[in-house]
Design an enzyme around this catalytic site. Structure first.
Site, PDB file in Angstrom:
ATOM      1  N   ASN A 199       0.865  -1.183   0.000  1.00 56.61           N
ATOM      2  CA  ASN A 199       0.000   0.000   0.000  1.00 56.61           C
ATOM      3  C   ASN A 199       0.902   1.233   0.000  1.00 56.61           C
ATOM      4  OD1 ASN A 199      -1.822   2.029   0.468  1.00 56.61           O
ATOM      5  ND2 ASN A 199      -2.409   1.334   2.534  1.00 56.61           N
ATOM      6  N   SER A 223       3.704  -2.648  10.266  1.00 57.00           N
ATOM      7  CA  SER A 223       5.162  -2.622  10.372  1.00 57.00           C
ATOM      8  C   SER A 223       5.823  -3.941   9.956  1.00 57.00           C
ATOM      9  CB  SER A 223       5.594  -2.220  11.787  1.00 57.00           C
ATOM     10  OG  SER A 223       5.121  -0.913  12.094  1.00 57.00           O
ATOM     11  N   LYS A 276       0.078   4.241  -0.258  1.00 59.74           N
ATOM     12  CA  LYS A 276      -0.587   5.411   0.357  1.00 59.74           C
ATOM     13  C   LYS A 276      -0.362   6.658  -0.511  1.00 59.74           C
ATOM     14  CE  LYS A 276      -0.060   3.200   4.791  1.00 59.74           C
ATOM     15  NZ  LYS A 276       0.084   3.305   6.220  1.00 59.74           N
ATOM     16  N   GLU A 313      -6.697   4.179   8.275  1.00 58.04           N
ATOM     17  CA  GLU A 313      -6.543   5.625   7.982  1.00 58.04           C
ATOM     18  C   GLU A 313      -7.830   6.190   7.386  1.00 58.04           C
ATOM     19  OE1 GLU A 313      -2.915   5.261   5.739  1.00 58.04           O
ATOM     20  OE2 GLU A 313      -1.885   4.681   7.575  1.00 58.04           O
ATOM     21  N   HIS A 371      -9.402   0.619   5.389  1.00 58.29           N
ATOM     22  CA  HIS A 371      -8.105   0.859   6.027  1.00 58.29           C
ATOM     23  C   HIS A 371      -8.302   1.774   7.232  1.00 58.29           C
ATOM     24  CE1 HIS A 371      -3.986   2.160   6.681  1.00 58.29           C
ATOM     25  NE2 HIS A 371      -3.610   1.093   6.001  1.00 58.29           N
ATOM     26  N   GLU A 373      -5.094  -5.651  10.761  1.00 57.47           N
ATOM     27  CA  GLU A 373      -4.087  -4.610  10.945  1.00 57.47           C
ATOM     28  C   GLU A 373      -4.322  -3.910  12.285  1.00 57.47           C
ATOM     29  OE1 GLU A 373      -2.259  -3.290   7.002  1.00 57.47           O
ATOM     30  OE2 GLU A 373      -3.985  -2.008   7.353  1.00 57.47           O
ATOM     31  N   GLY A 375       2.636   1.769  10.819  1.00 61.66           N
ATOM     32  CA  GLY A 375       3.534   2.909  10.650  1.00 61.66           C
ATOM     33  C   GLY A 375       4.243   3.316  11.924  1.00 61.66           C
TER      34      GLY A 375
HETATM   35  C1  PEP Z   1      -0.673  -0.190   6.312  1.00 57.65           C
HETATM   36  O1  PEP Z   1      -0.833   1.017   6.240  1.00 57.65           O
HETATM   37  O2  PEP Z   1      -1.546  -0.940   5.859  1.00 57.65           O
HETATM   38  C2  PEP Z   1       0.530  -0.684   6.956  1.00 57.65           C
HETATM   39  C3  PEP Z   1       0.527  -1.924   7.350  1.00 57.65           C
HETATM   40  O3  PEP Z   1       1.574   0.211   7.079  1.00 57.65           O
HETATM   41  P1  PEP Z   1       3.041  -0.130   7.684  1.00 57.65           P
HETATM   42  O4  PEP Z   1       3.506  -1.394   7.038  1.00 57.65           O
HETATM   43  O5  PEP Z   1       3.864   1.062   7.329  1.00 57.65           O
HETATM   44  O6  PEP Z   1       2.847  -0.289   9.165  1.00 57.65           O
END
Ligand code: PEP
Length: 251
Positions: free
Chosen positions: A9, A212, A11, A96, A94, A166, A172
Protein backbone atom coordinates in the site's frame (compact mmCIF):
# COMPACT_ATOMS: atom_id res chain seq x y z
CA UNK A 1 -3.77 -24.61 -0.25
CA UNK A 2 -3.92 -20.81 0.08
CA UNK A 3 -1.52 -18.87 -2.16
CA UNK A 4 -0.04 -16.10 0.00
CA UNK A 5 -0.43 -12.45 -0.96
CA UNK A 6 2.09 -9.68 -0.43
CA UNK A 7 0.32 -6.38 -1.05
CA UNK A 8 2.07 -3.03 -0.97
CA UNK A 9 0.00 0.00 0.00
CA UNK A 10 1.90 3.02 -1.27
CA UNK A 11 -0.59 5.41 0.36
CA UNK A 12 0.03 9.05 -0.70
CA UNK A 13 3.59 8.39 -1.87
CA UNK A 14 5.30 8.26 -5.29
CA UNK A 15 4.73 10.31 -8.41
CA UNK A 16 3.89 8.70 -11.73
CA UNK A 17 7.60 8.66 -12.56
CA UNK A 18 8.89 7.13 -9.32
CA UNK A 19 5.85 4.84 -9.02
CA UNK A 20 6.23 3.34 -12.49
CA UNK A 21 9.96 2.84 -11.87
CA UNK A 22 9.17 1.01 -8.61
CA UNK A 23 6.44 -1.06 -10.31
CA UNK A 24 8.86 -2.04 -13.09
CA UNK A 25 11.52 -3.12 -10.61
CA UNK A 26 8.97 -5.18 -8.67
CA UNK A 27 7.55 -6.75 -11.81
CA UNK A 28 10.98 -7.66 -13.21
CA UNK A 29 12.16 -9.32 -10.01
CA UNK A 30 9.08 -10.68 -8.19
CA UNK A 31 8.69 -14.45 -7.86
CA UNK A 32 6.71 -15.93 -10.78
CA UNK A 33 4.80 -18.40 -8.62
CA UNK A 34 4.10 -19.35 -5.03
CA UNK A 35 2.97 -15.85 -4.05
CA UNK A 36 0.54 -13.29 -5.42
CA UNK A 37 2.10 -9.83 -5.51
CA UNK A 38 -0.10 -6.73 -5.47
CA UNK A 39 0.76 -3.02 -5.45
CA UNK A 40 -1.64 -0.19 -4.58
CA UNK A 41 -0.45 3.10 -6.09
CA UNK A 42 -2.18 6.45 -5.72
CA UNK A 43 -5.20 7.07 -7.90
CA UNK A 44 -3.34 9.29 -10.37
CA UNK A 45 -0.66 6.64 -10.95
CA UNK A 46 -3.02 3.67 -11.43
CA UNK A 47 -3.21 3.74 -15.23
CA UNK A 48 0.55 4.20 -15.71
CA UNK A 49 1.37 1.45 -13.22
CA UNK A 50 -1.11 -0.92 -14.90
CA UNK A 51 0.64 -0.22 -18.23
CA UNK A 52 3.99 -1.20 -16.73
CA UNK A 53 2.61 -4.34 -15.08
CA UNK A 54 0.32 -5.57 -17.81
CA UNK A 55 2.47 -8.47 -19.03
CA UNK A 56 3.97 -9.40 -15.66
CA UNK A 57 2.95 -11.29 -12.53
CA UNK A 58 2.04 -8.30 -10.33
CA UNK A 59 -1.56 -7.16 -9.83
CA UNK A 60 -2.81 -3.66 -9.09
CA UNK A 61 -5.07 -2.53 -6.27
CA UNK A 62 -6.74 0.81 -5.65
CA UNK A 63 -6.56 2.28 -2.17
CA UNK A 64 -10.23 3.25 -1.93
CA UNK A 65 -13.44 3.74 -3.94
CA UNK A 66 -17.01 5.01 -3.67
CA UNK A 67 -19.94 2.61 -3.21
CA UNK A 68 -22.15 4.13 -5.92
CA UNK A 69 -21.97 3.12 -9.58
CA UNK A 70 -21.79 6.75 -10.71
CA UNK A 71 -23.22 10.16 -9.83
CA UNK A 72 -22.52 13.46 -8.14
CA UNK A 73 -19.67 12.43 -5.83
CA UNK A 74 -16.99 15.02 -6.48
CA UNK A 75 -13.49 13.68 -6.19
CA UNK A 76 -14.44 10.01 -6.00
CA UNK A 77 -14.23 6.94 -8.25
CA UNK A 78 -16.41 3.85 -8.70
CA UNK A 79 -15.57 0.16 -8.79
CA UNK A 80 -16.29 0.10 -12.52
CA UNK A 81 -13.82 2.93 -13.12
CA UNK A 82 -11.13 1.04 -11.21
CA UNK A 83 -11.81 -2.15 -13.17
CA UNK A 84 -11.77 -0.17 -16.38
CA UNK A 85 -8.30 1.17 -15.63
CA UNK A 86 -7.05 -2.36 -14.89
CA UNK A 87 -7.32 -2.81 -11.12
CA UNK A 88 -8.02 -6.26 -9.77
CA UNK A 89 -8.16 -5.44 -6.05
CA UNK A 90 -9.28 -2.53 -3.86
CA UNK A 91 -8.23 -1.87 -0.27
CA UNK A 92 -11.31 -1.04 1.82
CA UNK A 93 -11.73 -0.09 5.47
CA UNK A 94 -8.10 0.86 6.03
CA UNK A 95 -7.73 2.34 9.51
CA UNK A 96 -6.54 5.62 7.98
CA UNK A 97 -9.83 5.84 6.06
CA UNK A 98 -11.75 4.95 9.22
CA UNK A 99 -9.90 7.35 11.52
CA UNK A 100 -8.98 10.34 9.33
CA UNK A 101 -11.90 10.23 6.90
CA UNK A 102 -14.41 8.91 9.43
CA UNK A 103 -15.56 6.00 7.29
CA UNK A 104 -18.10 3.95 9.22
CA UNK A 105 -18.58 0.19 9.27
CA UNK A 106 -21.82 0.67 7.34
CA UNK A 107 -20.18 2.73 4.62
CA UNK A 108 -17.30 0.25 4.31
CA UNK A 109 -19.82 -2.58 3.99
CA UNK A 110 -21.55 -0.73 1.13
CA UNK A 111 -18.21 -0.35 -0.63
CA UNK A 112 -17.43 -4.06 -0.21
CA UNK A 113 -20.80 -5.06 -1.67
CA UNK A 114 -20.31 -2.63 -4.57
CA UNK A 115 -16.75 -3.86 -5.30
CA UNK A 116 -17.86 -7.49 -5.35
CA UNK A 117 -20.86 -6.74 -7.57
CA UNK A 118 -18.54 -5.08 -10.08
CA UNK A 119 -15.98 -7.91 -10.00
CA UNK A 120 -13.29 -6.14 -7.96
CA UNK A 121 -11.69 -8.07 -5.09
CA UNK A 122 -11.78 -6.20 -1.77
CA UNK A 123 -8.91 -6.39 0.71
CA UNK A 124 -10.91 -5.65 3.84
CA UNK A 125 -8.96 -4.12 6.74
CA UNK A 126 -9.97 -4.59 10.36
CA UNK A 127 -8.10 -4.12 13.63
CA UNK A 128 -8.16 -2.70 17.12
CA UNK A 129 -6.65 0.48 18.57
CA UNK A 130 -4.08 0.49 21.36
CA UNK A 131 -6.75 1.49 23.90
CA UNK A 132 -8.95 -1.39 22.79
CA UNK A 133 -6.09 -3.88 23.08
CA UNK A 134 -5.15 -2.60 26.52
CA UNK A 135 -8.77 -2.86 27.62
CA UNK A 136 -8.83 -6.50 26.39
CA UNK A 137 -11.39 -5.61 23.72
CA UNK A 138 -9.41 -6.91 20.74
CA UNK A 139 -11.63 -9.96 20.12
CA UNK A 140 -14.84 -7.96 20.43
CA UNK A 141 -13.63 -5.25 18.07
CA UNK A 142 -12.34 -7.65 15.45
CA UNK A 143 -15.50 -9.75 15.50
CA UNK A 144 -17.67 -6.64 15.28
CA UNK A 145 -15.76 -5.14 12.37
CA UNK A 146 -15.57 -8.45 10.50
CA UNK A 147 -19.30 -9.14 10.81
CA UNK A 148 -20.19 -5.55 9.90
CA UNK A 149 -17.92 -5.64 6.84
CA UNK A 150 -19.36 -8.94 5.60
CA UNK A 151 -23.05 -8.18 6.18
CA UNK A 152 -24.88 -9.25 3.03
CA UNK A 153 -21.76 -10.75 1.41
CA UNK A 154 -22.76 -14.07 -0.12
CA UNK A 155 -20.87 -17.30 0.37
CA UNK A 156 -20.08 -17.55 -3.35
CA UNK A 157 -18.46 -14.10 -3.24
CA UNK A 158 -16.11 -15.02 -0.41
CA UNK A 159 -13.59 -16.49 -2.88
CA UNK A 160 -12.96 -12.89 -3.93
CA UNK A 161 -12.59 -11.44 -0.44
CA UNK A 162 -9.26 -11.00 1.35
CA UNK A 163 -9.19 -9.96 5.01
CA UNK A 164 -6.28 -7.95 6.43
CA UNK A 165 -5.87 -7.87 10.21
CA UNK A 166 -4.09 -4.61 10.95
CA UNK A 167 -3.79 -3.64 14.62
CA UNK A 168 -3.86 0.15 14.47
CA UNK A 169 -1.10 0.46 17.05
CA UNK A 170 1.26 -1.43 14.73
CA UNK A 171 0.66 0.62 11.56
CA UNK A 172 3.53 2.91 10.65
CA UNK A 173 4.78 2.83 14.25
CA UNK A 174 7.58 0.28 13.93
CA UNK A 175 5.73 -1.86 16.54
CA UNK A 176 4.75 -5.22 15.12
CA UNK A 177 2.28 -7.57 16.74
CA UNK A 178 4.19 -10.60 17.93
CA UNK A 179 3.65 -13.68 15.75
CA UNK A 180 1.60 -15.16 18.63
CA UNK A 181 -0.59 -12.05 18.96
CA UNK A 182 -1.18 -11.95 15.21
CA UNK A 183 -1.85 -15.70 14.95
CA UNK A 184 -4.38 -15.55 17.80
CA UNK A 185 -6.46 -12.92 15.97
CA UNK A 186 -6.09 -14.63 12.60
CA UNK A 187 -7.35 -17.88 14.12
CA UNK A 188 -10.29 -15.96 15.57
CA UNK A 189 -11.11 -14.46 12.15
CA UNK A 190 -10.98 -17.90 10.53
CA UNK A 191 -13.22 -19.31 13.23
CA UNK A 192 -15.70 -16.48 12.64
CA UNK A 193 -15.70 -17.14 8.89
CA UNK A 194 -16.52 -20.78 9.69
CA UNK A 195 -19.51 -19.64 11.76
CA UNK A 196 -20.66 -17.06 9.23
CA UNK A 197 -20.20 -19.22 6.11
CA UNK A 198 -18.69 -22.71 6.25
CA UNK A 199 -15.52 -24.60 7.15
CA UNK A 200 -14.57 -24.56 3.44
CA UNK A 201 -14.88 -20.79 3.20
CA UNK A 202 -12.90 -20.37 6.43
CA UNK A 203 -10.11 -22.59 5.11
CA UNK A 204 -10.02 -20.97 1.67
CA UNK A 205 -10.08 -17.27 2.66
CA UNK A 206 -6.74 -15.51 2.67
CA UNK A 207 -5.97 -13.56 5.85
CA UNK A 208 -3.16 -10.99 5.70
CA UNK A 209 -1.36 -9.39 8.59
CA UNK A 210 -0.46 -5.69 8.40
CA UNK A 211 1.47 -3.47 10.76
CA UNK A 212 5.16 -2.62 10.37
CA UNK A 213 5.94 -5.76 8.37
CA UNK A 214 9.53 -5.69 7.11
CA UNK A 215 12.12 -8.13 5.82
CA UNK A 216 13.40 -8.72 9.37
CA UNK A 217 10.05 -9.89 10.78
CA UNK A 218 8.18 -11.41 7.82
CA UNK A 219 9.54 -14.93 8.32
CA UNK A 220 8.11 -15.46 11.80
CA UNK A 221 4.78 -13.90 10.84
CA UNK A 222 4.32 -15.90 7.64
CA UNK A 223 5.26 -19.09 9.49
CA UNK A 224 2.03 -18.84 11.52
CA UNK A 225 -0.62 -21.30 10.30
CA UNK A 226 -3.37 -18.71 9.75
CA UNK A 227 -1.29 -15.87 8.30
CA UNK A 228 -1.44 -15.94 4.50
CA UNK A 229 0.69 -12.93 3.66
CA UNK A 230 0.97 -9.26 4.47
CA UNK A 231 -0.43 -5.84 3.70
CA UNK A 232 2.61 -3.61 3.78
CA UNK A 233 2.94 0.17 4.01
CA UNK A 234 6.42 1.62 4.60
CA UNK A 235 8.40 -1.42 3.42
CA UNK A 236 6.54 -1.45 0.10
CA UNK A 237 7.94 1.91 -0.97
CA UNK A 238 11.31 0.62 -2.13
CA UNK A 239 11.91 -2.31 -4.47
CA UNK A 240 14.56 -4.02 -2.33
CA UNK A 241 12.50 -4.32 0.84
CA UNK A 242 9.25 -5.15 -0.97
CA UNK A 243 10.90 -7.81 -3.12
CA UNK A 244 12.49 -9.35 -0.03
CA UNK A 245 8.98 -9.70 1.43
CA UNK A 246 7.66 -11.33 -1.75
CA UNK A 247 10.51 -13.86 -1.69
CA UNK A 248 10.01 -14.62 2.01
CA UNK A 249 6.35 -15.39 1.39
CA UNK A 250 7.30 -18.11 -1.12
CA UNK A 251 9.93 -19.75 1.06
C1 PEP B 1 -0.67 -0.19 6.31
O1 PEP B 1 -0.83 1.02 6.24
O2 PEP B 1 -1.55 -0.94 5.86
C2 PEP B 1 0.53 -0.68 6.96
C3 PEP B 1 0.53 -1.92 7.35
O3 PEP B 1 1.57 0.21 7.08
P1 PEP B 1 3.04 -0.13 7.68
O4 PEP B 1 3.51 -1.39 7.04
O5 PEP B 1 3.86 1.06 7.33
O6 PEP B 1 2.85 -0.29 9.16
Amino acid sequence: MRVPIIAGNWKMNHTVETGTALARAVSDNAPRSGVEVVVAPSLVSLASVVDVLVAGPVHVAAQNMHWADNGAYTGDVSAEMLLDVGCRYVILGHSERRQIFLESDELINRKIISALAAGLKPIVCIGESLEEREAAHTRLKVIFQLRAALTGVLREDMANVVIAYEPIWAIGTGKTASPEQAQEVHALIREQLGELYSAEVAQATRLLYGGSVKPSNIDELIAQPDIDGALVGGASLTADSFLALTRAAVA
